[in-house]
Design a protein around this motif. Sequence first.
Motif, PDB file in Angstrom:
ATOM      1  N   MET A 152      78.315  47.144   7.542  1.00 53.54           N
ATOM      2  CA  MET A 152      79.005  46.104   6.531  1.00 53.54           C
ATOM      3  C   MET A 152      78.747  44.575   6.918  1.00 53.54           C
ATOM      4  N   LEU A 153      79.016  44.229   8.203  1.00 54.08           N
ATOM      5  CA  LEU A 153      78.861  42.937   8.482  1.00 54.08           C
ATOM      6  C   LEU A 153      77.317  42.388   8.322  1.00 54.08           C
ATOM      7  N   LEU A 154      76.473  43.580   8.859  1.00 53.22           N
ATOM      8  CA  LEU A 154      75.137  43.099   8.867  1.00 53.22           C
ATOM      9  C   LEU A 154      74.484  42.952   7.400  1.00 53.22           C
ATOM     10  N   ALA A 155      75.058  43.840   6.484  1.00 54.62           N
ATOM     11  CA  ALA A 155      74.657  43.659   5.173  1.00 54.62           C
ATOM     12  C   ALA A 155      75.273  42.177   4.401  1.00 54.62           C
ATOM     13  N   GLU A 156      76.466  41.953   4.799  1.00 56.91           N
ATOM     14  CA  GLU A 156      76.742  40.772   4.244  1.00 56.91           C
ATOM     15  C   GLU A 156      75.851  39.399   4.710  1.00 56.91           C
ATOM     16  N   THR A 157      75.653  39.588   5.890  1.00 60.73           N
ATOM     17  CA  THR A 157      74.924  38.411   6.430  1.00 60.73           C
ATOM     18  C   THR A 157      73.248  38.622   6.247  1.00 60.73           C
ATOM     19  N   SER A 158      72.868  39.810   6.180  1.00 65.27           N
ATOM     20  CA  SER A 158      71.414  40.258   5.870  1.00 65.27           C
ATOM     21  C   SER A 158      70.968  39.616   4.487  1.00 65.27           C
ATOM     22  N   ILE A 159      71.973  39.758   3.669  1.00 62.61           N
ATOM     23  CA  ILE A 159      71.731  39.544   2.139  1.00 62.61           C
ATOM     24  C   ILE A 159      71.675  37.996   2.082  1.00 62.61           C
ATOM     25  N   ILE A 160      72.409  37.423   2.872  1.00 64.03           N
ATOM     26  CA  ILE A 160      72.071  35.876   2.969  1.00 64.03           C
ATOM     27  C   ILE A 160      70.982  35.387   3.455  1.00 64.03           C
ATOM     28  N   ALA A 161      70.544  36.240   4.733  1.00 63.68           N
ATOM     29  CA  ALA A 161      69.443  35.671   5.287  1.00 63.68           C
ATOM     30  C   ALA A 161      68.091  35.878   4.328  1.00 63.68           C
ATOM     31  N   PHE A 162      68.293  37.045   3.594  1.00 63.90           N
ATOM     32  CA  PHE A 162      67.094  37.220   2.793  1.00 63.90           C
ATOM     33  C   PHE A 162      66.838  36.335   1.806  1.00 63.90           C
TER      34      PHE A 162
END
Lengths: 1086, 223
Positions: free
Chosen positions: A544-554
């Motif tokens: 969940m945390l990774l999804a949140e931040t990865s979307i931003i990273a993308f």
Amino acid sequence: MRTGIIKSIYRSIIYYRKALFFQFMITAFLAAIISASMLTGSSVRATLRSNTEKKLNNSGMMISSGLRFFDPNLSEKLQQKVGLKCTSLLEMKGFSSNFSSGVSAQYVQLFAVNPDFFSFNSEAVLQQLLPGQVLINKKLADHLNVQKGDDILIRFKTLSNIPLNAPFAPEKDPSESLVLTVGEIASDNPYDYFSLGISQLKPFTIFLNLADLSDSFEGSLKANRLLIQKEDALTEKAVASALQEVLTLEDFGLHLRRIEAQNQLEISSDRIFLDESTIEEIQNAVPEFQPILTYLANSLSINGKSTPYSFVAAISKELYKQAPEKQEVEINNWLAQDLSAKIGDTLLLHYYVSDLQNRLSNDSAILVVNKIVPIEKQWADASLMPEFPGISGTESCSNWDAGVAIVFKKIRDKDEAYWSHYQGTPKAFINYLTGAKIWGSNFGPATALRMSSSKSLSEIEENIKGKLNPAKLGFSVQNAYQNGINAANNSVDFSSLFLSLSFFIIASSVLLLILLLSTFFESRKRQLRTLFALGFKNGLITKMLLAETSIIAFLASGLGVFAGVPVNALIITALNSVWEGAVQTNTLVAYFDWQMIAIAFLSTLIISVLVLYFKTRNFLKNLRTQNASQIPKRSSKSIQWLFPLSIGLTLFPLLLVLITDASSTMYFFVSGGLLFISFLLFYRWMIQFKATSASQLVGKKYAWLYYAFYPSKALSTIVFIASGLFIILVTGANRKSFDSDHLLNKSGTGGYSYWCETTTPIAENMNSEEFKFDLGLENESQQISFLQALKQNGDDASCLNLNQIAAPSLLGIDSEILAESESFSFASLLSSVTLGNPWKVLQIPAKENCIYGIADQTVLQWGMKMKVGDTLTMLAESGEALHIILAAGLEPSVFQGSVLIGRANFSRFFPSLEGVTVFLAQVEADQKEVFLEKMQKRFRNYGLSMEQTQDRLSAFYEVTNTYLTVFMSLGGLGMLLGIFGLGLIMLRNIESRKNEYAFLMASGFTIKRIRNRVYQEYALILFAGILAGSVPAFLATFPSLITSNQIPWLLLLAIVAVIAVAGLLIIRFATKRFINIELIGMIRKD
Amino acid sequence: MLKIKEISKSYMQRGVVLNKLNLEIRRGSSVAITGPSGSGKTTLLNIIGLLTKADEGKVFFHDQEISHYSADDAAEYRNKKIGFIFQDHLLLSYLTVYENIMLPLMADKHAGKRSSEASDYALTLMEKTGISNLKNKFPAEISGGEAQRATLVRALINKPEIILADEPTGSLDAVNAEMLTQILVDLNKELGTTLVVVTHSEKLAKRMQKKMRIEKGILIETE
């Protein structure tokens, strides 16, 4: 369930949008830097490719005859064969001057062209050049300050079919000059850029009529390059094959004739001597052809009697059945009579011989007279004497211009009578094998090929046509266009370079991202604990945390890479202006490249997702395993003795400098490094010391107790600032410059004061007393010495050229001189070379066309992308492959740009290159003025350019120094970014100490007082970092700082000042923004 | 000694918390203030301690209005006259118990002169509260009850006239809560220090001389 999680992620992003916005900005910034670096590399290469197209214009393939010449009509024959436009031209190097003002330009490329050259190029700027006119490019016109209609003088090496240093070549002036009128000035058109070399630099260029050089070749026209219109489908192999089919003997400068009296056919050469590969090729086509060698003997003596200056023919048994055996000589009856010779007498043969370095010296041979023959039939063949230009056709021996010292008083009347009656008819005949052994030279072992035959010339020509391999006769076919494109594609990789130079920015961005995530996760601690308490598995929370931040990273990576486009434009602008020293051109253009954008996007995404993954994983791991109770520990006792030990170690190298003669640079660097460690240990010790005193007094110094308990909170910041600053300052201040060491033999100058180049070769031995006397420096003879080098022109492989170079210039040097003086230093050495001094490796004779070479390590690594032990294959003058095993790499030296080989090997493979065009001069300081004056006077017609060796090295150093400036500037920017990281660290620390500040307020502290305390704490940390970075850096680079005039003091000080000011502003902002009355609410809310 | 007149305080999210509230506390008395969560107990305590400014109304200390004090004067007032005790002990983890107790002295620029005297006083109080053996311990090495007793000693180190205690027993177990309550009562009697306690604990409230309750922004005396 899944929908719920996705919704939760979406809601979380919306809720934490403020914190995630910062993550977005940092990631986008990282993407922009990476994409700008990638685009810079792509732009440089695209510019180089574009330059290649501009300078070659319509040219695709190039046929080169190297140092030899061919009939320019070859282009017409080839054009018919390949069906593409072809043009022949003569390429030379020369120098030029404004005829009126005398302003001159060195290193001018001269192209003598036919009118078809102007229709060959796609952009028809000019139809043709009128006789006596030249077309010059704008760069040269500006340099010479000439206009259309002005006269210019051009000077170039004397053109001749016969190599000027070949035996018996007539003496000629080493250079020719022409005064021509500027007919046109090429500006921003194909002729402005035209060049067959590989370099991003625009050269000085002159185009002149080929016909204006006809006098150089006794009225005929000659060329050495042939250009074929660009056609992608055309291959080098196809061109070579077409060339082979159309080439005739005449194109090679070979002449077939019938010797009626002997019923023989003969092939002779414009070059007088036929080299081995030419003989082999002709014999492959027509095996009956046999070599003969007719040579001028200085004297023929028997029993004290001597006959001067006689031709002797070396003939083979295959051609002349009665040819003498190896130790025998047949003499004609005129000679027998003159020497009172009889069969069985011993004949002493004196002659000049050309040694391995093409220098003539006296030698002799002893042969036994086995036959005395009448001057008739084959013994009366005057045509055996080759067409020596200074001898053939002269009426009298006293008119000979044999190119060797002739003592005319030795020539008797009867010798003149013989010449008058029999011309060059040989007086003696020896076995061909003997002749080839004693007279064979680098120029070849024969003066003609003959065969007995009644066939017509056309029959033989037909037999030969299409059978001679052009590559074996000095012709090479190159895909000039593709070579240029390849050189551009493999040029200096600016993408990697700028990624490296941006190291601090990238590292700071990553650090900032890590810190930001820490703060972000810290603020969600309670929420995450709740999720754990509710039974969420670690994996799911991580996702969940990774999804949140990865979307931003993308999203940030995707948008950030486009921000790199204007950043790249800025970098390219800087490279064209303030950083021009790195690229030596101001013509770079910023290009957009989807591929680079995609790579940058993926790289950023991978980096940021990896950071996110590890940070998330570690945070959650710590969250689960965190123990509320910490074991209190204030300090380690070991610091107490580590600090003085470190100080002692710092002083030790400095003591060594004082008591030994050792080079101080390294010792100071080691000392600086140790001082850096000492500073950190000192800070650690100070925290402990202050904490101890604070705990006794309590009161004002309680902050020390905090850092004694959490030393890493102060030291990590100090280490970050100090190490960044230390690296930037050391790199920036450690510039390549000059000091007294640069006059030492071991230095890059080799101990030589001047690097000199001439357009016209110098034939003299410049170290001889005669030369120095001639120069008028006989009194200074002992203080002046030279190192002369023969040069085969090639592409500049120095750091001034961004392209990858496959065919660098070759310098043939007398390495014995360098071995004796132990000049220059070596950076790398082939382990198999065990000759004591590495220079000696150049003296090893060639084995199967393999020789050793030495080059600057920089040239090997960057210019040629090779390493010691690799083999560089080039074409020898004859067209055969020359394999140069790179035996050693030099520390940066004046030789940068060229590959060095032994002089003897050079002369063997490039026999036509006579005289030196490069030399180094060693001159005492007080002799320099006189020396310069005398040299300028002596070589005024040689196109002499002289530069101090340190100036030459400076030009190379400027490239490195510019890169250092770029590194410092970008590093400074990275540090600035890191200072924002300091702000984040502060924010985290304030967050963790908010209860403390709130309590202090409750205890009677004003907010202002608390802010001041915190401000002072962090300002102290900031300056501790600056001090720990800059003072050791100053010590580490002390030798450079006191000797170099290249130190960018202003930039260095600016970096330190900007870091200090930015740091203070950030601290001020953070204390003001985050320490406020609201803290009291954090103690407890209702 | 402490008078609060017509004090009002409202927050953006919570609306009116205190509504023209009046309160008078006599020297040496002990007052318990109770009320539901969010009723404004801590706000009232912070207004008394000049950590929060009221929207309206005045605060008098020894008949002198202090609600308009400057930040410096307010800080000095807190340092000299007030001692705070919080639910979370707020001991600094990197200081020993003794150092934590001595911490308020820092706020006084002239504290150096009386540090020796203060040190003796701290040891006396530590003895009284049964934590003298914890002098060189760090907060992580002591129990919650011991930490709260240390907090109490720290609040008393400057010999304040009023102790403002915000849920002092809120994080303690019954035994430790009782022990701390007893110490507070004893000290009130022994030292004459005025005690204002905000609490949910009926047990603690009952031990105070006066018990008041905040309801709808005003104080109602319950006993």
